[in-house]
Design an enzyme around this catalytic site. Structure first.
Site, PDB file in Angstrom:
ATOM      1  N   CYS A 147       0.829  -1.189   0.000  1.00  9.69           N
ATOM      2  CA  CYS A 147       0.000   0.000   0.000  1.00  9.69           C
ATOM      3  C   CYS A 147       0.866   1.243   0.000  1.00  9.69           C
ATOM      4  O   CYS A 147       1.887   1.315   0.652  1.00  9.69           O
ATOM      5  CB  CYS A 147      -0.906  -0.018   1.219  1.00  9.69           C
ATOM      6  SG  CYS A 147      -0.053  -0.472   2.726  1.00  9.69           S
ATOM      7  N   GLY A 148       0.463   2.245  -0.754  1.00 12.85           N
ATOM      8  CA  GLY A 148       1.213   3.487  -0.822  1.00 12.85           C
ATOM      9  C   GLY A 148       2.408   3.419  -1.751  1.00 12.85           C
ATOM     10  O   GLY A 148       2.946   4.435  -2.143  1.00 12.85           O
TER      11      GLY A 148
END
Length: 318
Positions: A147-148
């Protein structure tokens, strides 16, 4: 791109927030003194949560909080380097830790100031004398999983050969300490508990939590902790690093660069993360929650205190 300086600069790092009943994405119960030559930092924390309306499977509508993810573009001496997707709890420490973990700087004294302005979504890093061969060091960019989306520049892995972690005699963890650490993280009034969709990381001395960070990516959270450690001169040799995210090669590599030999994860371990930890002599715990865990590597650092096996269930024929 001109960066508007709307926040007063200070050399202080954020202290523990007052307990207002709202969850904290950054918490540092202890604030050691700053190192000499620490850079000036703004304190530009963004809004952490956003309230939206959702509708469930029964047709009912209600209000719900979600993390307020936002882009932060990093400029070093006016050169654009990368855009980090972040919750924005302590963006200055995130940027500082990212520079350290990418091996773009070796010491915080190389940075004069970090100024974050959310009006333009940018962080301006001013160094003391510039970064030698910045273009060459950032030419090979690897976008990591998760994520990210983390970013690792190509030669970061090559520099791991120079890392020397403490031996097993001086860096150990007891099973009781591990359980106490896990219980603290379980009880913490976190962003994840209220809104989900974030990862948490923390640094411990024994069972004492020094700093905890939540962000949309586990790599951002560990970079923020690296920035906090560097600002306060906190070393990693006798510390334990905790994360809710899986232990990929990136997370193992960054923990090693911070000098932390023991990592605990609520999640699992990838093959590359496992191999790198074995190579560096690190201890990895995964699937760690509610007094359950698996020790994947570095058994020699672990003082086991085995719990009693549950009694087998007898099945009586009717």
């Amino acid at each position: 791109m001109a960066l508007q300086r709307r926040h007063a600069q200070t050399t202080a790092t954020p202290a523990r927030a007052a307990d207002t009943g709202e969850p904290r994405a950054f918490e540092a119960p202890v604030q050691p003194p700053l190192v000499p030559g620490a850079p000036r930092l703004t304190t530009a924390q963004g809004t952490l949560l956003r309230e939206i309306t959702v509708q469930d499977e029964h047709g009912a509508r209600r209000l719900l909080h979600i993390p307020a993810e936002r882009p932060l573009t990093v400029f070093v001496d006016k050169r654009e380097l990368v855009t980090l997707m972040t919750l924005g709890a302590c963006p200055e420490l995130l940027v500082l830790g990212w520079l350290l973990n990418q091996r773009l700087i070796a010491d915080v004294a190389e940075v004069a100031s970090i100024t974050v302005d959310w009006d333009v979504g940018a962080a301006a890093v001013q160094t003391q004398t510039g970064i030698a061969d910045l273009a060459g060091k950032t030419a090979h960019r690897v976008v990591t999983t998760g994520c990210g989306q983390g970013t690792v520049f190509g030669d970061a892995m090559d520099q791991l050969g120079g890392i020397r972690l403490p031996d097993a005699a001086s860096a150990r963890i007891r099973q009781g300490t591990l359980n106490a650490l896990l219980e603290q993280m379980r009880q913490r009034h976190s962003i994840h508990r209220k809104a989900g969709s974030v990862h948490g990381c923390a640094l411990f001395t024994g069972s004492q939590m020094l700093v905890a960070v939540e962000d949309v990516g586990r790599h951002n959270a560990i970079d923020t902790i690296a920035g906090w450690m560097a600002m306060h001169g906190v070393t990693g040799a006798d510390k334990t690093f905790y994360t809710t995210g899986r232990l990929t090669s990136e997370m193992v590599m960054k923990s090693a660069q911070m000098g932390v030999p023991i990592i605990v994860s609520r999640n699992g371990v990838t093959a590359m993360g496992h191999g790198l930890a074995e190579q560096l002599g690190m201890t990895l715990f995964g699937r760690a929650a509610n007094r359950h865990f698996l020790c994947y590597t570095g058994f020699e650092r672990f003082d086991a205190e085995p719990e009693a096996q549950p009694a087998p269930v007898r099945v009586v024929a009717g």
